[in-house]
Design a protein around this motif. Sequence first.
Motif, short mmCIF file in Angstrom:
data_model
loop_
_atom_site.label_atom_id
_atom_site.label_comp_id
_atom_site.label_asym_id
_atom_site.label_seq_id
_atom_site.Cartn_x
_atom_site.Cartn_y
_atom_site.Cartn_z
N UNK A 166 62.58 50.38 18.31
CA UNK A 166 61.87 50.33 17.03
C UNK A 166 61.04 49.05 16.92
N UNK A 167 61.65 47.93 17.27
CA UNK A 167 60.97 46.65 17.15
C UNK A 167 59.87 46.53 18.21
N UNK A 168 60.13 46.99 19.43
CA UNK A 168 59.12 46.90 20.49
C UNK A 168 57.91 47.78 20.17
N UNK A 169 58.15 48.99 19.68
CA UNK A 169 57.03 49.86 19.29
C UNK A 169 56.18 49.19 18.21
N UNK A 170 56.85 48.58 17.28
CA UNK A 170 56.17 47.91 16.17
C UNK A 170 55.37 46.72 16.67
N UNK B 143 58.44 38.33 19.93
CA UNK B 143 59.70 37.63 20.17
C UNK B 143 60.89 38.38 19.60
N UNK B 144 60.69 38.97 18.42
CA UNK B 144 61.76 39.75 17.80
C UNK B 144 62.11 40.98 18.64
N UNK B 145 61.11 41.56 19.30
CA UNK B 145 61.36 42.74 20.14
C UNK B 145 62.33 42.39 21.27
N UNK B 146 62.09 41.28 21.94
CA UNK B 146 62.97 40.89 23.04
C UNK B 146 64.36 40.49 22.53
N UNK C 165 66.07 40.69 12.17
CA UNK C 165 65.94 41.06 13.58
C UNK C 165 65.60 42.55 13.74
N UNK C 166 65.88 43.32 12.72
CA UNK C 166 65.57 44.75 12.75
C UNK C 166 64.21 45.03 12.12
N UNK C 167 63.89 44.36 11.01
CA UNK C 167 62.74 44.74 10.19
C UNK C 167 61.60 43.73 10.10
N UNK C 168 61.81 42.51 10.55
CA UNK C 168 60.76 41.50 10.38
C UNK C 168 59.47 41.87 11.12
N UNK C 169 59.58 42.45 12.30
CA UNK C 169 58.37 42.81 13.04
C UNK C 169 57.53 43.80 12.23
N UNK C 170 58.19 44.78 11.62
CA UNK C 170 57.46 45.76 10.80
C UNK C 170 56.83 45.08 9.58
N UNK C 171 57.53 44.14 8.99
CA UNK C 171 56.96 43.40 7.86
C UNK C 171 55.77 42.57 8.31
N UNK D 113 58.85 55.96 10.87
CA UNK D 113 59.25 55.84 12.28
C UNK D 113 60.73 55.56 12.45
N UNK D 114 61.39 55.14 11.40
CA UNK D 114 62.81 54.79 11.49
C UNK D 114 63.64 56.04 11.71
N UNK D 115 64.47 56.01 12.72
CA UNK D 115 65.34 57.14 13.02
C UNK D 115 66.60 57.07 12.17
N UNK D 116 67.31 58.19 12.04
CA UNK D 116 68.60 58.15 11.33
C UNK D 116 69.57 57.14 11.94
N UNK D 117 69.55 56.98 13.25
CA UNK D 117 70.45 56.01 13.88
C UNK D 117 70.07 54.59 13.46
N UNK D 118 68.77 54.29 13.44
CA UNK D 118 68.34 52.96 13.02
C UNK D 118 68.77 52.70 11.57
N UNK D 119 68.60 53.68 10.72
CA UNK D 119 68.99 53.51 9.31
C UNK D 119 70.49 53.31 9.19
N UNK D 120 71.26 54.04 9.98
CA UNK D 120 72.71 53.86 9.98
C UNK D 120 73.09 52.43 10.39
#
Length: 188
Positions: free
Chosen positions: A21-25, A90-93, A109-115, A142-149
């Motif tokens: 998710x972060x790398x795609x973003x 950097x957050x992706x790695x 670490x999960x959402x800052x890249x998208x922000x 783009x967030x999957x159910x697993x990511x939301x969980x």
Amino acid sequence: MTSVNGDFELSMDELRVVARYVAETAQEVLPVFEGANPGDTRPRAAIDAAWEFVNGAPRTKLQRVTSMDAHRAAKETATETARLAAQAAGDAASAAYLHPIAKAHQVGHILRAAANVARIAEIDAGEDPGAGNRAIEKARERATPVLIDILQRYPLAPSGKSRAAQLMAALDASLRGSPPAGTARTGG
């Protein structure tokens, strides 16, 4: 499927979901950094390291080192948009090393890249908040159910004064199903 223990468990497969998710973003805005800093490959190396992990390689020192290098590149660049793009890389790695501890800062670490992507969109659109809202909506979709969980195992994103922090809080609330305090959902 090895687990990482802390306040709760995160499996390697779950860490790969977050890293994807972060790398795609981050990949979306890598050209922003590279356009402002031709020849500086540190953010690209961080995204490449993230993809290695996402694609099944073990997490190693490579993700840590390239993450730190990309964050250094963020501090050294001259423009806000390039800084935000390098920080996202950097957050992706570093997503490979998301900690399973119930601390609000971990949500970054999960959402800052998208922000950061949303903030770049706003800046590029002449400080138009609608552009940021559209980018947040795209990130939500783009967030999957697993990511939301995984996200829901953590406390709410920390509130902050910066626009990127506000956008992250809005995305977090949207993914959890409720608008953040003091804001309304808008179409976009």
